[in-house]
Write a protein that holds these residues in place. Structure first.
Motif, PDB file in Angstrom:
ATOM      1  N   THR A  57       0.863  -1.175   0.000  1.00 60.41           N
ATOM      2  CA  THR A  57       0.000   0.000   0.000  1.00 60.41           C
ATOM      3  C   THR A  57       0.902   1.229   0.000  1.00 60.41           C
ATOM      4  OG1 THR A  57      -1.671  -1.159   1.277  1.00 60.41           O
ATOM      5  CG2 THR A  57      -1.820   1.234   1.226  1.00 60.41           C
ATOM      6  N   SER A  58       0.837   2.010  -1.027  1.00 62.62           N
ATOM      7  CA  SER A  58       1.740   3.150  -1.135  1.00 62.62           C
ATOM      8  C   SER A  58       0.979   4.372  -1.647  1.00 62.62           C
ATOM      9  CB  SER A  58       2.876   2.816  -2.100  1.00 62.62           C
ATOM     10  OG  SER A  58       3.809   3.848  -2.182  1.00 62.62           O
ATOM     11  N   PRO A  59       1.141   5.517  -1.027  1.00 62.50           N
ATOM     12  CA  PRO A  59       1.946   5.758   0.180  1.00 62.50           C
ATOM     13  C   PRO A  59       1.168   5.373   1.448  1.00 62.50           C
ATOM     14  CG  PRO A  59       0.921   7.783  -0.508  1.00 62.50           C
ATOM     15  CD  PRO A  59       0.553   6.760  -1.533  1.00 62.50           C
ATOM     16  N   THR A  60       1.868   5.341   2.558  1.00 64.70           N
ATOM     17  CA  THR A  60       1.230   5.074   3.841  1.00 64.70           C
ATOM     18  C   THR A  60       1.765   6.058   4.872  1.00 64.70           C
ATOM     19  OG1 THR A  60       0.699   3.328   5.430  1.00 64.70           O
ATOM     20  CG2 THR A  60       2.965   3.401   4.628  1.00 64.70           C
ATOM     21  N   TYR A  61       1.043   6.198   5.962  1.00 66.65           N
ATOM     22  CA  TYR A  61       1.409   7.155   7.005  1.00 66.65           C
ATOM     23  C   TYR A  61       1.412   6.459   8.364  1.00 66.65           C
ATOM     24  CZ  TYR A  61       0.235  10.548   3.362  1.00 66.65           C
ATOM     25  OH  TYR A  61       0.182  11.256   2.188  1.00 66.65           O
ATOM     26  N   LEU A  62       2.228   6.959   9.265  1.00 68.05           N
ATOM     27  CA  LEU A  62       2.253   6.451  10.633  1.00 68.05           C
ATOM     28  C   LEU A  62       2.461   7.642  11.563  1.00 68.05           C
ATOM     29  CD1 LEU A  62       1.957   3.471  11.450  1.00 68.05           C
ATOM     30  CD2 LEU A  62       4.381   3.442  11.980  1.00 68.05           C
ATOM     31  N   HIS A  63       1.493   7.885  12.426  1.00 64.39           N
ATOM     32  CA  HIS A  63       1.556   9.113  13.228  1.00 64.39           C
ATOM     33  C   HIS A  63       2.697   9.111  14.239  1.00 64.39           C
ATOM     34  CE1 HIS A  63      -0.692   6.637  16.206  1.00 64.39           C
ATOM     35  NE2 HIS A  63      -0.096   7.424  17.080  1.00 64.39           N
ATOM     36  N   PHE A  64       3.270   7.930  14.503  1.00 62.26           N
ATOM     37  CA  PHE A  64       4.402   7.872  15.425  1.00 62.26           C
ATOM     38  C   PHE A  64       5.598   8.657  14.893  1.00 62.26           C
ATOM     39  CE2 PHE A  64       2.143   3.843  16.323  1.00 62.26           C
ATOM     40  CZ  PHE A  64       1.919   4.033  17.679  1.00 62.26           C
ATOM     41  N   PHE A  65       5.657   8.846  13.588  1.00 58.81           N
ATOM     42  CA  PHE A  65       6.790   9.509  12.965  1.00 58.81           C
ATOM     43  C   PHE A  65       6.355  10.817  12.314  1.00 58.81           C
ATOM     44  CE2 PHE A  65       7.535   4.839  12.637  1.00 58.81           C
ATOM     45  CZ  PHE A  65       8.483   4.770  13.652  1.00 58.81           C
ATOM     46  N   ASN A  66       5.682  11.621  13.101  1.00 55.88           N
ATOM     47  CA  ASN A  66       5.280  12.972  12.686  1.00 55.88           C
ATOM     48  C   ASN A  66       4.465  12.973  11.390  1.00 55.88           C
ATOM     49  OD1 ASN A  66       6.830  14.037  14.873  1.00 55.88           O
ATOM     50  ND2 ASN A  66       8.671  13.838  13.629  1.00 55.88           N
ATOM     51  N   ASP A  67       3.650  11.927  11.230  1.00 57.21           N
ATOM     52  CA  ASP A  67       2.799  11.804  10.038  1.00 57.21           C
ATOM     53  C   ASP A  67       3.587  11.891   8.738  1.00 57.21           C
ATOM     54  OD1 ASP A  67       0.380  11.378  11.342  1.00 57.21           O
ATOM     55  OD2 ASP A  67       0.121  13.512  11.721  1.00 57.21           O
ATOM     56  N   CYS A  68       4.796  11.346   8.748  1.00 61.14           N
ATOM     57  CA  CYS A  68       5.609  11.330   7.527  1.00 61.14           C
ATOM     58  C   CYS A  68       4.931  10.478   6.452  1.00 61.14           C
ATOM     59  CB  CYS A  68       6.997  10.747   7.816  1.00 61.14           C
ATOM     60  SG  CYS A  68       8.111  11.883   8.646  1.00 61.14           S
TER      61      CYS A  68
END
Length: 260
Positions: A57-68
């Motif tokens: 799945t691209s792109p993806t986000y993870l809020h643990f890393f400043n929503d990068c």
């Protein structure tokens, strides 16, 4: 996640089918140990790949890393000499990877899909970047300079709260796999409950109080039941659905980590 039963994957010459292998496998995409459902080649039997690596799945986000914003790459664009690690589990990046746009964070494809919360039978599991608790395995706090890097799982039940580095749990699973716990060759985990029963009987025999005896038995059984449930929950969160052979591993890790 896609439930396509057969795919034609560009990285392999034969069609791949969605299967549940009876044993752990090495993913030919991310080069990580895999469990549960994956895509495998039935023609040459030389290729296995996580669903997350085969159909990213691209792109993806993870809020643990400043929503990068994370993009999927077949191969890391960072040279191996620079030693990039997964910022979720702390282990080496050897194959397929999600990299953030600022080139600061990296994730294994499977680690990018870890559930943030799980709640089952009164035990709640939460994925966190920070915690004041020490890891039950390495005894270091999260983000400690001396401990492993990456995220942690904090779980809580009625009376207890514990913390585990994702890295520590993955390393323990890998070690147990290398020691053949998944193949049934190591009988230590099968003897855990017997050892506990013998220890309890020894303690009980020296007591003259029936009430104390029953309380100790109940406490031991409840503690063991909780430890088993926690390990099942954590392993299913990190590795997906448990496969045949996980029972011995769960018992072994529960015995080691909770000393029950």
């Amino acid at each position: 996640m896609s439930s396509v039963l057969e795919i034609q994957y560009s990285g392999h010459q034969h069609p791949l089918k969605l299967k549940r292998p009876p044993a752990p496998y090495f993913c030919d995409g991310c080069k990580e140990l895999g469990f549960g459902i994956c895509y495998q080649c039935e023609t040459c039997n030389r290729f296995s790949i996580h669903r997350e690596c085969a159909i990213p799945t691209s792109p993806t986000y993870l809020h643990f890393f400043n929503d990068c914003r994370f993009e999927f790459y077949d191969k890391s664009q960072i040279t191996p000499d620079e030693g990039r690690d997964c910022d979720v589990c702390g282990l080496d990046i050897k194959g397929y990877v999600y990299q953030c746009s600022c080139e600061k964070y990296d994730m294994h494809p499977h680690c990018a899909k870890l559930p943030e919360t799980l709640d089952r039978e009164g035990v709640k599991l939460q994925l966190k970047k920070k915690s004041s608790l020490k890891c039950r395995k390495c005894h270091f706090r999260i983000n400690s300079r001396k401990g492993p890097k990456g995220l942690c799982y904090v779980f809580s039940c009625e009376t207890e709260t514990y913390c585990f580095h994702v890295a520590c749990l993955k390393e323990m699973v890998y070690e147990n796999w290398q020691n053949s716990y998944f193949n049934g060759d190591n009988k230590e985990s099968d003897e855990v409950s017997k050892e506990n029963d013998l220890a309890l009987q020894s303690t009980v025999s020296s007591s003259s109080s029936t009430e104390i005896v029953e309380q100790k038995r109940k406490s031991s059984r409840n503690g063991w039941k909780m430890a088993i449930l926690v390990m099942k929950l954590i392993l299913s969160a990190i590795f997906g659905e448990p496969i045949t052979g996980f029972t011995a591993l769960v018992a072994s890790l529960a015995h080691i980590l909770f000393q029950i």
